[in-house]
Design a protein around this motif. Structure first.
Motif, PDB file in Angstrom:
ATOM      1  N   VAL A 105      40.103 101.844  84.279  1.00  0.00           N
ATOM      2  CA  VAL A 105      38.781 102.465  84.268  1.00  0.00           C
ATOM      3  C   VAL A 105      37.790 101.469  83.681  1.00  0.00           C
ATOM      4  O   VAL A 105      37.981 100.971  82.562  1.00  0.00           O
ATOM      5  CB  VAL A 105      38.767 103.775  83.459  1.00  0.00           C
ATOM      6  N   GLY A 106      36.758 101.149  84.453  1.00  0.00           N
ATOM      7  CA  GLY A 106      35.758 100.202  83.983  1.00  0.00           C
ATOM      8  C   GLY A 106      36.333  98.836  83.670  1.00  0.00           C
ATOM      9  O   GLY A 106      35.858  98.141  82.778  1.00  0.00           O
ATOM     10  N   GLY A 107      37.386  98.442  84.411  1.00  0.00           N
ATOM     11  CA  GLY A 107      38.012  97.150  84.192  1.00  0.00           C
ATOM     12  C   GLY A 107      39.016  97.116  83.065  1.00  0.00           C
ATOM     13  O   GLY A 107      39.622  96.070  82.810  1.00  0.00           O
ATOM     14  N   VAL A 108      39.211  98.227  82.370  1.00  0.00           N
ATOM     15  CA  VAL A 108      40.153  98.297  81.254  1.00  0.00           C
ATOM     16  C   VAL A 108      41.387  99.089  81.695  1.00  0.00           C
ATOM     17  O   VAL A 108      41.265 100.224  82.168  1.00  0.00           O
ATOM     18  CB  VAL A 108      39.516  98.970  80.023  1.00  0.00           C
ATOM     19  N   GLU A 109      42.561  98.497  81.535  1.00  0.00           N
ATOM     20  CA  GLU A 109      43.785  99.184  81.923  1.00  0.00           C
ATOM     21  C   GLU A 109      44.206 100.166  80.832  1.00  0.00           C
ATOM     22  O   GLU A 109      44.642  99.761  79.747  1.00  0.00           O
ATOM     23  CB  GLU A 109      44.927  98.208  82.198  1.00  0.00           C
ATOM     24  N   LEU A 110      44.076 101.451  81.135  1.00  0.00           N
ATOM     25  CA  LEU A 110      44.446 102.464  80.152  1.00  0.00           C
ATOM     26  C   LEU A 110      45.943 102.523  79.937  1.00  0.00           C
ATOM     27  O   LEU A 110      46.413 103.007  78.896  1.00  0.00           O
ATOM     28  CB  LEU A 110      43.932 103.841  80.583  1.00  0.00           C
ATOM     29  N   THR A 111      46.731 102.094  80.930  1.00  0.00           N
ATOM     30  CA  THR A 111      48.181 102.158  80.828  1.00  0.00           C
ATOM     31  C   THR A 111      48.768 100.931  80.132  1.00  0.00           C
ATOM     32  O   THR A 111      49.990 100.845  79.971  1.00  0.00           O
ATOM     33  CB  THR A 111      48.789 102.306  82.231  1.00  0.00           C
ATOM     34  N   ASP A 112      47.930  99.989  79.711  1.00  0.00           N
ATOM     35  CA  ASP A 112      48.390  98.849  78.913  1.00  0.00           C
ATOM     36  C   ASP A 112      48.792  99.361  77.528  1.00  0.00           C
ATOM     37  O   ASP A 112      47.994 100.015  76.853  1.00  0.00           O
ATOM     38  CB  ASP A 112      47.263  97.825  78.785  1.00  0.00           C
ATOM     39  N   PRO A 113      50.023  99.092  77.089  1.00  0.00           N
ATOM     40  CA  PRO A 113      50.468  99.609  75.781  1.00  0.00           C
ATOM     41  C   PRO A 113      49.582  99.171  74.614  1.00  0.00           C
ATOM     42  O   PRO A 113      49.554  99.842  73.580  1.00  0.00           O
ATOM     43  CB  PRO A 113      51.886  99.027  75.636  1.00  0.00           C
ATOM     44  N   ASP A 114      48.873  98.056  74.772  1.00  0.00           N
ATOM     45  CA  ASP A 114      48.061  97.536  73.683  1.00  0.00           C
ATOM     46  C   ASP A 114      46.595  97.964  73.740  1.00  0.00           C
ATOM     47  O   ASP A 114      45.785  97.542  72.916  1.00  0.00           O
ATOM     48  CB  ASP A 114      48.113  95.993  73.679  1.00  0.00           C
ATOM     49  N   VAL A 115      46.254  98.814  74.720  1.00  0.00           N
ATOM     50  CA  VAL A 115      44.852  99.194  74.877  1.00  0.00           C
ATOM     51  C   VAL A 115      44.407 100.102  73.731  1.00  0.00           C
ATOM     52  O   VAL A 115      45.211 100.876  73.180  1.00  0.00           O
ATOM     53  CB  VAL A 115      44.627  99.910  76.233  1.00  0.00           C
ATOM     54  N   ASP A 116      43.132 100.010  73.370  1.00  0.00           N
ATOM     55  CA  ASP A 116      42.529 100.952  72.431  1.00  0.00           C
ATOM     56  C   ASP A 116      42.135 102.182  73.245  1.00  0.00           C
ATOM     57  O   ASP A 116      41.058 102.238  73.830  1.00  0.00           O
ATOM     58  CB  ASP A 116      41.298 100.326  71.756  1.00  0.00           C
ATOM     59  N   ILE A 117      43.040 103.152  73.307  1.00  0.00           N
ATOM     60  CA  ILE A 117      42.859 104.275  74.230  1.00  0.00           C
ATOM     61  C   ILE A 117      41.650 105.115  73.866  1.00  0.00           C
ATOM     62  O   ILE A 117      40.938 105.616  74.740  1.00  0.00           O
ATOM     63  CB  ILE A 117      44.138 105.149  74.305  1.00  0.00           C
ATOM     64  N   ASP A 118      41.367 105.271  72.574  1.00  0.00           N
ATOM     65  CA  ASP A 118      40.209 106.068  72.172  1.00  0.00           C
ATOM     66  C   ASP A 118      38.916 105.418  72.652  1.00  0.00           C
ATOM     67  O   ASP A 118      38.011 106.098  73.142  1.00  0.00           O
ATOM     68  CB  ASP A 118      40.183 106.246  70.656  1.00  0.00           C
ATOM     69  N   ALA A 119      38.826 104.090  72.523  1.00  0.00           N
ATOM     70  CA  ALA A 119      37.634 103.384  72.993  1.00  0.00           C
ATOM     71  C   ALA A 119      37.518 103.472  74.503  1.00  0.00           C
ATOM     72  O   ALA A 119      36.429 103.682  75.051  1.00  0.00           O
ATOM     73  CB  ALA A 119      37.674 101.929  72.545  1.00  0.00           C
ATOM     74  N   ALA A 120      38.652 103.329  75.209  1.00  0.00           N
ATOM     75  CA  ALA A 120      38.628 103.379  76.673  1.00  0.00           C
ATOM     76  C   ALA A 120      38.228 104.753  77.170  1.00  0.00           C
ATOM     77  O   ALA A 120      37.498 104.887  78.164  1.00  0.00           O
ATOM     78  CB  ALA A 120      39.999 102.982  77.219  1.00  0.00           C
ATOM     79  N   ARG A 121      38.708 105.787  76.495  1.00  0.00           N
ATOM     80  CA  ARG A 121      38.408 107.154  76.935  1.00  0.00           C
ATOM     81  C   ARG A 121      36.929 107.497  76.800  1.00  0.00           C
ATOM     82  O   ARG A 121      36.453 108.438  77.433  1.00  0.00           O
ATOM     83  CB  ARG A 121      39.224 108.157  76.114  1.00  0.00           C
ATOM     84  N   ARG A 122      36.216 106.783  75.950  1.00  0.00           N
ATOM     85  CA  ARG A 122      34.795 107.092  75.773  1.00  0.00           C
ATOM     86  C   ARG A 122      33.992 106.839  77.038  1.00  0.00           C
ATOM     87  O   ARG A 122      32.871 107.338  77.163  1.00  0.00           O
ATOM     88  CB  ARG A 122      34.227 106.273  74.615  1.00  0.00           C
ATOM     89  N   ARG A 123      34.553 106.084  77.975  1.00  0.00           N
ATOM     90  CA  ARG A 123      33.885 105.840  79.247  1.00  0.00           C
ATOM     91  C   ARG A 123      34.017 107.031  80.193  1.00  0.00           C
ATOM     92  O   ARG A 123      33.356 107.082  81.222  1.00  0.00           O
ATOM     93  CB  ARG A 123      34.470 104.607  79.940  1.00  0.00           C
ATOM     94  N   ILE A 124      34.891 107.967  79.835  1.00  0.00           N
ATOM     95  CA  ILE A 124      35.257 109.035  80.768  1.00  0.00           C
ATOM     96  C   ILE A 124      34.927 110.391  80.173  1.00  0.00           C
ATOM     97  O   ILE A 124      35.441 110.752  79.113  1.00  0.00           O
ATOM     98  CB  ILE A 124      36.765 108.993  81.094  1.00  0.00           C
TER      99      ILE A 124
END
Length: 263
Positions: A64-83
């Motif tokens: 989402v928005g160029g950020v892989e949410l399924t990457d184990p190292d992703v900051d999921i809370d930051a990524a979810r703010r786009r959605i």
């Protein structure tokens, strides 16, 4: 061509031995409105919930928005703010006013101050036509008004994309129109939207693309004129005929129950 806002690659999701999604590939461009249709149990809502990782995929990628949410190292809370996500049920806090329902997540998640959060709340209540309900409590609102508050709450977080999971299914028929009008407004403003819905008129008039799912797979993906107006696959034609003729659907369900139960 601009980067897709939402990318789903080889997505699988199983619950125990039940494989609900069996390899979904889907792209949604920036500003695109995609309606996902299909029978109950086809995996539509599971797909939507996997897009913001409310359900963790068994296999595959969600970007989402160029950020892989399924990457184990992703900051999921930051990524979810786009959605932003709007559910069938409104999930408003009954003990808080409409404004407080909008300001609380802004302050806790985004760290906004009280004045800024109130300003953003007021702007988004105006967008959904509910400025006069700012101090009301959810119990005093109709279902349609509560759903519009839920949409305003999601918008107040500043999302780049919005996910809608059957947003009108819990509403009385006379209340559906106001919610769909707000969604049309968002589409006209260029919001990226993924909408699970049975509202075929909305899908035909507003969607850029319609995706038909069945059995955990994408069966058809095209313009509304292609998928709704001239479906290529028999499963799509059968599904649409049931929507157009509810009496036939009831007969088929009764027959299915008699011969062993509907799935």
């Amino acid at each position: 061509m601009s980067r897709p806002e939402i990318e789903v690659r080889g997505l699988h999701k199983s619950f125990g031995d039940n494989e609900v999604l069996r390899g979904i590939d889907l792209e949604i461009g920036q500003g695109e409105v995609v309606c996902v249709i299909g029978p109950s149990g086809s995996g539509k809502s599971t797909l939507l919930r996997c897009v913001n990782l409310l359900e963790e995929p068994s296999k595959g990628q969600v970007i989402v928005g160029g950020v892989e949410l399924t990457d184990p190292d992703v900051d999921i809370d930051a990524a979810r703010r786009r959605i932003g996500m709007v559910f069938q049920q409104f999930n408003l806090f009954p003990h808080l006013t409409v404004t407080e329902n909008l300001t609380l997540p802004q302050r806790r998640v985004l760290g906004r101050g009280k004045a800024e959060a109130a300003r953003v709340a007021a702007e988004n209540l105006e967008r959904v036509g509910l400025s006069e309900k700012a101090t009301a409590y959810p119990s005093s609102l109709s279902g349609g008004q509560q759903q519009r508050v839920a949409i305003a709450r999601a918008l107040a977080m500043g999302p780049q994309a919005m996910l809608f999971d059957e947003p009108t299914s819990a509403l009385d028929p006379e209340l559906v129109g106001d919610v769909l009008a707000v969604m049309r407004m968002l589409a006209n403003e260029g919001m990226t939207m993924m909408v699970v819905t049975h509202e075929m008129t909305f899908a035909r008039e507003v969607a850029d693309r319609v995706v038909f799912m069945d059995g955990g797979l994408v069966v058809e993906d095209g313009t509304p004129a292609q998928v709704i107006g001239a479906p290529r696959h028999e499963r799509t034609r059968h599904f649409l005929s049931r929507l157009l003729d509810p009496a036939m659907a009831e007969v088929e369900e009764e027959t299915s129950d008699q011969v062993g139960g509907a799935t």
